[in-house]
Write an enzyme that holds these catalytic residues in place. Structure first.
Site, PDB file in Angstrom:
ATOM      1  N   HIS A   1     -43.282  27.845 -46.669  1.00 47.18           N
ATOM      2  CA  HIS A   1     -44.175  28.361 -47.142  1.00 47.18           C
ATOM      3  C   HIS A   1     -42.768  28.979 -48.672  1.00 47.18           C
ATOM      4  O   HIS A   1     -42.353  29.018 -48.456  1.00 47.18           O
ATOM      5  CB  HIS A   1     -44.477  30.214 -46.306  1.00 47.18           C
ATOM      6  CG  HIS A   1     -44.953  29.624 -45.474  1.00 47.18           C
ATOM      7  ND1 HIS A   1     -45.644  30.063 -44.013  1.00 47.18           N
ATOM      8  CD2 HIS A   1     -46.394  29.082 -45.876  1.00 47.18           C
ATOM      9  CE1 HIS A   1     -46.668  29.826 -43.553  1.00 47.18           C
ATOM     10  NE2 HIS A   1     -47.183  29.079 -44.555  1.00 47.18           N
TER      11      HIS A   1
ATOM     12  N   CYS B   1     -43.999  37.775 -44.052  1.00 48.37           N
ATOM     13  CA  CYS B   1     -44.528  37.871 -43.417  1.00 48.37           C
ATOM     14  C   CYS B   1     -45.535  38.530 -42.244  1.00 48.37           C
ATOM     15  O   CYS B   1     -46.458  38.095 -42.218  1.00 48.37           O
ATOM     16  CB  CYS B   1     -44.349  36.285 -42.522  1.00 48.37           C
ATOM     17  SG  CYS B   1     -43.683  34.892 -43.311  1.00 48.37           S
TER      18      CYS B   1
END
Lengths: 264, 404
Positions: A158, A252
């Protein structure tokens, strides 16, 4: 944020996840509480999403979508395992009066995990989890210019594992995660980058949360800490080791709600 | 055979270097691209859009490249397969058939672009059971031939002018009488040399004026020395060529003295009559009746020719095709491999030949009358370059250039 009652490594959708690795749920809970307390101490107001049994990654709220003022663009996950999270995310934003704008088509985009604002531009990653074709639509929906960066390192799947905006001029970056075009794009975008070496990148140093002038990090090598302090930031390191087993860290576990992408 | 596809990409493709990356990815894979269009956003929030035509060495290479390009947001521009309909009658195309041009054409079949084997204007497109696409003139269509109908799934490559040191460069207009002929002659000759070196055949289409103007010996020499590989003409050209060699006149006028010969108006009839007695031009050559000229050289050199008949023909010579459909088919059968066509003082045969030629054939139309060249272009042979001059002088000059 979302409490980790139902967190665990129940499937493998990134190279960090191994289902045979056990998560200590009590430890995870105390690590998560530590992060929440730290963020609150820096002045952040925390809102909570209810955990759902069978959705172990719901705890990683960064991937819920893109927030832009009172606009919310829900994520479209690559993996079916996480696609089931979306209705709960949408219900949360809908209940709070957000305008929910869906991405057109069927291509994937994994929310703020793959799109971070920097100085009026939305930097967005693609290839591993998000499809680049969504970037144009994202720009049209949010009216923010988007820069696309190809993510080429499978362990940094990511964008928020490779990029952490600090302020209008500075960001923590892990160029290891990008192809050479992506490196050039970021070079042109960020006047003062703090470049992570490979070890620091794989320790998820870029997966940090900035609240005011405090940087909440999963780990911080001395050189990184000195540079951040020289720039006037305070560094708080949180042990989020249980969450690293699922391939996620501080950033996250949070989704920033105070984001205004479009600047007039 | 190379394969190509148009892909489109949209987004912040300039600032994100996506367009540059796509181009690099294409080149790195050994393929090539041509930018079809780029539409750059006016502000940094506007999206930009680009279309690239990607050409790879074959379909498989293209397919794997397209997958890679797709990862960077470039998707093939959606296009549909061509619609096919079976012919239900011999010699009749299905209603709504796609009418061809002479330009390079491809048909999309099963998601792939298939190049048409033999571009020719005003035909139907038939897809053969082995997946090839051919132009077929109306009369050659047979029951159950699969014919392309409608305009979907058809890609026509627009004409492009050859680049480099060709007559095109210094000709501002395509038809002009105000050009230095010596330079044009040399340029046409050098184009012929170039095509010949590349293995292409040279076609000459001759009208009777070639003989009347005294250029037939030059053409004969070019045939003899291998500069003409295929000859198209009519009854008149062949008859006067033979007449001038047997009787020394062309349409009764002495080709040497330029004066009318006594009873000369019937000379060509007598010649045709004699050739008919032999049964063919080749037989008349064999017997020694014809011992020189263009037709003689064609027969002795084995250069194939088609003499197409018309309603005004005297005789005609036994080699003339009295059936125009058969004549056109005979002409078509000799076209593969032709790279240069010389249309020499012939209106009807030039246009007839132009109708059968793919646009890629370099075509030079030499006529004293500008209208001939204009007619040829108006009937779709846009590749034709007109040279308005006396054909006799032009051919003499070209023969000197080529046959030194």
């Amino acid at each position: 944020m979302c409490t980790p009652e139902h967190f665990g490594v129940l499937y493998e959708i990134n190279s960090w996840m191994h289902t045979e690795v056990r998560v200590d749920l009590d430890l995870a809970r105390s690590q998560w509480e530590g992060l929440r307390a730290g963020l609150a101490a820096s002045g952040a107001a925390i809102e909570l999403l209810d955990p759902v049994e069978g959705l172990p990654d719901l705890v990683f709220t960064a991937n819920a979508g893109i927030v832009n003022g009172m606009q919310y663009v829900p994520a479209r996950f690559r993996h079916p395992e996480r696609q089931r999270e979306v209705p709960y995310d949408v219900a949360w934003f809908d209940a709070r009066g957000y305008t929910v704008d869906e991405l057109p088509g069927v291509a994937s985009h994994e929310g703020a995990g793959d799109a971070l604002p920097f100085a009026g531009t939305l930097l967005s990653g693609y290839r591993s989890r998000s499809d680049v074709v969504t970037h144009g639509a994202l720009s049209t929906l949010t009216r923010a210019p988007v820069r696309s960066v190809e993510l080429v390192e499978p362990r940094l799947y990511h964008l928020d594992l490779t990029f952490c905006p600090l302020d209008e001029r500075r960001a923590i970056i892990a160029p290891l995660g990008w192809d050479r075009y992506g490196c050039k794009v970021v070079e042109a975008l960020v006047p003062e980058p703090l470049v992570l070496d490979d070890d620091a990148a794989f320790a998820f140093c870029a997966n940090s949360v900035v609240v005011g002038s405090t940087v909440h990090m999963p780990s911080c090598p001395p050189a990184v800490g000195r540079r951040l302090e020289a720039w006037g930031f305070d560094v708080v390191v949180h042990d989020v080791g249980e969450f690293l087993k699922a391939g996620g860290a501080c950033r996250c576990l949070t989704l920033a709600l105070d984001v205004e992408l479009h600047r007039t | 055979m190379t394969a190509s596809e148009v892909v489109e990409v949209e987004g912040h493709i300039i600032d994100s270097l996506i367009l540059a990356k796509l181009m690099d990815v294409i080149l790195a894979s050994g393929a090539d691209y041509e930018v079809v269009s780029v539409d750059i956003g006016r502000t940094n929030t506007d999206l930009s859009r680009a279309r690239l035509e990607v050409t790879a060495s074959d379909e498989d290479a293209l397919a794997s490249l397209l997958v890679e390009l797709q990862a960077h947001g470039a998707n093939r521009v959606t296009s549909v397969d061509a619609e096919l309909l079976a012919a239900d009658r011999d010699g009749v195309l299905p209603a709504g058939f796609y009418s061809t041009t002479n330009l390079p054409t491809a048909v999309r079949l099963g998601g792939r672009w298939v190049e048409v084997d033999n571009p020719e204007m005003d035909c139907g497109l038939v897809v053969t059971p082995d997946g090839r696409a051919r132009t077929v003139p109306m009369h050659r269509v047979r029951v159950d031939d699969m014919v392309v109908v409608g305009n979907d799934g058809i890609r026509v490559t627009p004409p492009s002018r050859p680049r480099g040191a060709t007559p095109f460069e210094f000709m501002s207009s395509e038809v002009s009488s105000e050009k230095p002929k010596g330079l044009l002659v040399a340029d046409v000759a050098s184009r012929m040399r170039l095509h010949r070196a590349g293995g292409a055949k040279i076609l000459a289409v001759c009208g009777p004026a070639v003989v009347h103007t005294g250029a037939a010996p030059a053409i004969a020499r070019m045939v003899r020395e291998g500069w003409i590989d295929v000859l198209f003409a009519g009854n008149g050209f062949a008859a006067h060529d033979i007449e001038s060699n047997v009787m020394g006149t062309s349409l009764g006028v002495s080709v040497r003295a330029g004066t009318a010969a006594e009873g000369g108006h019937s000379n060509h009839l007598r010649v045709i009559n004699e050739v008919r007695r032999y049964g063919s031009i080749a037989a008349a050559v064999e017997a020694g009746y014809i011992d020189g000229g263009v037709m003689y050289e064609c027969v002795t050199k084995g250069v194939p020719f088609v003499l197409a008949g018309s309603i005004r023909d005297d005789g005609p010579l036994p080699d003339v095709y009295p059936n125009v459909v058969e004549a056109a088919d005979a002409m078509r059968s000799l076209l593969p491999g032709v790279g240069v066509a010389l249309m020499l003082a012939s209106t009807l045969h030039a246009i007839a030949t132009g109708n059968c030629l793919p646009s890629g054939v370099e075509t030079y139309c030499v006529d004293i009358n500008q209208a001939v060249v204009t007619k040829l272009a108006d009937r779709g042979s846009h590749q034709a370059l007109g040279i308005v001059t006396d054909v006799g002088l032009f051919v003499e000059g070209m023969c000197q250039e080529l046959c030194q």
